[in-house]
Design an enzyme around this catalytic site. Structure first.
Site, PDB file in Angstrom:
ATOM      1  CD  GLU A 152      -0.357  -1.635   2.817  1.00 38.53           C
ATOM      2  OE1 GLU A 152       0.166  -2.581   2.089  1.00 38.53           O
ATOM      3  OE2 GLU A 152      -0.441  -1.896   4.082  1.00 38.53           O
ATOM      4  CG  ASN A 153       5.063   1.096   0.547  1.00 39.83           C
ATOM      5  OD1 ASN A 153       4.580  -0.011  -0.056  1.00 39.83           O
ATOM      6  ND2 ASN A 153       6.246   0.846   0.792  1.00 39.83           N
TER       7      ASN A 153
END
Lengths: 233, 218, 233, 218
Positions: B48-49
């Site tokens: 998710e980064n």
């Protein structure tokens, strides 16, 4: 050092940059677990002794990494973040009532930042609707039988980002996963300061590869590099 | 839990990941899963980064501080990988493009509610990306110890801890059992040695239906 | 031709692609004034005789360019666009009641498309609030003394985009200003088909330069190139 | 209007653009403005289709079909230019980062309302990006003929055509005059030869205040 001309007047020193960052300001900082956060600007803010900051950041990083030391030294009045789990001092300050924390789910937090940068008045989301903690106090909107939370945009007095390269106009490219929240944070500040590993001459960046167009960047500072130890080191 | 147990859980969870799936792994036990995937299995790991196409962990000394997963640990990428900002990462998640997420858990209820973000008065780590992953991923697998440090069941009739998301969990994998969350409640499908069905029942604070053939994992 | 392996099963023929596009479908098409619109897919839709399309696109292009011929041939039941001024046939069909048109301000249209692609329930905007035509029928929300229009997300059965290069996973890069609405349109379709100038082997695109991650792309077709004459030619 | 008149308007508008400004030009007369900028003047031109840093028009035969402005005409870019998607282009616009926009107009009212997107029952081209540019740009300049094809004034007390945006116009440049929109109403500042102040007044359907010294443009 660089032979880059400062034709847009955007290239300043770290000392000049921190002059703009005062007690009680709202500060939005790029990065994710400290990766992609601007080390030299953050250190300069600590050195200047800035207090009572409202911090908007993906997370509170680790005690010695990224925005972590600002938290650890008690400089943050309120943190708007998605989690604080990797920084135990943040949890302690929250517990002791010494720091206020507003939690947003991670993807909603970054959309709120984007909304601030894109001039939107808010977004409707179906994440966390009816949640006893995270929906508290948030207005809801019903459309076609579905309920949404109304989430407000986030902006800040100052946005700080970390990039791999800038040209004198402030066009930015990032490095791998250190991109993370930076392109959105860069858009959302009333003033945006980019700390960069390298300042290159105008025209050296391919218009196609630029991630943040320079119009979003108010000032550029040369980074002194990361001086913390990563968690895996 | 000692490392052997964490690894057994991760090894079992790895079997749920099949060719071509897009998978997001939480931190902790889930991050061990890639170690148990066969060489030829082609999973597309998302973080998710802002990464799609995570590969193996780098060799010691070859880490890149700017190439890390959402937990902050160094990774590598495979051919066909891409970097993007985290708003785009969560667009993928909210649009339902992630096939499987494997998350840690503090409690799971018999209807699949998940609590994994805070213990009131004790720890408030925050939801991070778990709320969106739990709510929007096609299949949500929770990996955790079957009981907590005080020996209390973590699989319960109703969660006492604040929820992350409702009716989201599809499969629970613990150090004692593999339990599916069905419309008719929890279905015990596998038991891990050295435990037996009775052990699992006694350590579970929710009704368990028995699968027609309960597999034993050695 | 290419020696690219089709390991993700995403590379299909234009014939296979148009099989998915039927009468009455909603169709979102990338491009801006026809630039960046997928010529071969649009031609194939015309050749197949698809009718009663709900079209979502920045504009109706020019009569012989981009989505213009679909409009000119009366294939569009309803167009959701920001303007139709460059395609006089669109104005004529609107006037004659043969085509419905929903106008959105250009930047709001593309935000609605992005909202659809990013799984948002809507956005609040201060553009066009109280406008006799463009605010008609739209709910308003008042926050802190300001009034906003609630704009709904846009999605479509099929999104069609045009890109410079794809790899077999569907990672896309675009070409200069032909990027325009394509990265957002690529995110918003339930099925997204990318028509590309070139399909390259996996690993040939730098992860840093990819604009649309392949997860948003369902299918890839090889373009036959533009067969229309540009307005400046 | 013959080409000479359009070019005179564009030439006058060019004087409003000063070094370092970020400028978005509408289609039509505004697109002629770059031809009248001194070589050394450094304006950053933005286009809402996703370009920052537009340069000169390409030479005949050197056009690139994938490098065009929002009107669909070929351009070049300067050093420091960037390409982005149109959502980002409008983020810049809505965030108020554009210093000046020059738009065409059908009517402008004495309080600065702009109508430039439809003539009910006749032409409905649509607002395109004009609504956001007019509402959010720091300085909005409207360039247009002083009267319409039927000889009717386009500068009016109140617009009869549907509005694009309210109280948005800062400066009007026509083939007859340069008029500033102030809090106290319209201020006539310059008159273009061969017209005189009386001509401008008789072709304007709104009150005009006279600047202390009205400049004459030859």
């Amino acid at each position: 050092m660089t032979m880059v001309s400062n034709e847009y007047g955007k290239i300043i020193t770290i000392e000049q940059a921190v002059e703009m960052i005062d007690d009680g300001c709202s500060l939005m900082v790029g990065g994710f677990g400290g990766i992609g956060s601007p080390p030299s600007l953050l250190q300069a803010i600590i050195d200047k002794g800035v207090q009572q900051i409202t911090l908007i950041c993906n997370d509170t990083a680790f005690p010695h990494i990224g925005v972590g030391p600002l938290v650890a030294q008690g400089r943050i009045k309120k943190a708007v973040v998605s989690h604080i789990g990797s920084n135990p001092i943040a949890g302690q300050l929250l517990h002791e009532g010494k720091m206020e924390v507003e939690f947003s789910p991670q993807g909603i937090l970054i959309e709120r930042i984007r909304a601030g940068g894109a001039g939107l008045g808010g977004i409707l989301v179906d994440i966390g609707v009816g949640h006893e903690w995270l929906a508290k106090g948030k207005p809801t909107v019903d459309i076609d039988g579905n309920r949404y939370l109304l989430e407000r945009p986030l902006t800040a007095d100052i946005s700080l980002v970390y990039a791999k390269k800038a040209d004198p106009f402030g066009n930015l490219i990032y490095d791998k996963s250190a991109r993370n929240t930076n392109p959105l944070v860069a858009m959302a500040g009333r003033i945006t300061i980019a700390e960069v590993e390298e300042i290159v001459p105008l025209g050296e960046l391919d218009p196609e590869e630029i991630v943040t167009p320079g119009i979003f960047v108010t000032y550029i500072v040369q980074s002194n590099g990361v001086d913390w130890k990563w968690i895996w080191e | 839990m000692d490392m052997g147990v964490r690894e057994r859980i991760a090894k079992r969870a790895a079997q749920e990941l099949i060719d071509g799936m897009v998978v997001n792994l939480g931190i902790g036990i889930p991050s061990l899963i890639p170690n148990f995937l066969p060489e030829e299995r082609r999973i597309i790991f998302q973080a998710e980064n802002g990464i799609l196409g995570i590969g193996k962990s780098p060799k010691k000394g070859e880490e890149d501080a700017h190439l890390c997963n959402a937990g902050g640990y160094p990774i590598t990428v495979v051919e066909g990988a891409s970097y993007f900002d985290s708003a785009t990462a969560f667009a993928m998640i909210r649009k339902g493009l992630i096939d499987v997420t494997v998350l840690g858990g503090l409690q799971v209820s018999e209807r699949g509610d998940l609590a994994n973000w805070m213990v009131p008065g004790k720890r408030v780590p925050g939801v991070g990306g778990a709320m969106e992953l739990a709510q929007k991923t096609k299949k949500v697998i929770v990996v955790m110890s079957h009981v907590n440090k005080d020996g209390e069941p973590k699989i319960v009739q109703q969660c006492s801890l604040p929820l992350t998301a409702w009716r989201c969990v599809d499969l629970i994998i613990t150090d004692m059992a593999v339990i599916e969350v069905t419309d008719e409640g929890l279905l015990l499908k596998e038991v891990m040695a050295p435990y037996d069905v009775e052990d699992v029942i006694s350590c579970t604070a929710a009704r368990l239906k028995m699968a027609s053939a309960i597999k034993r994992i050695e």
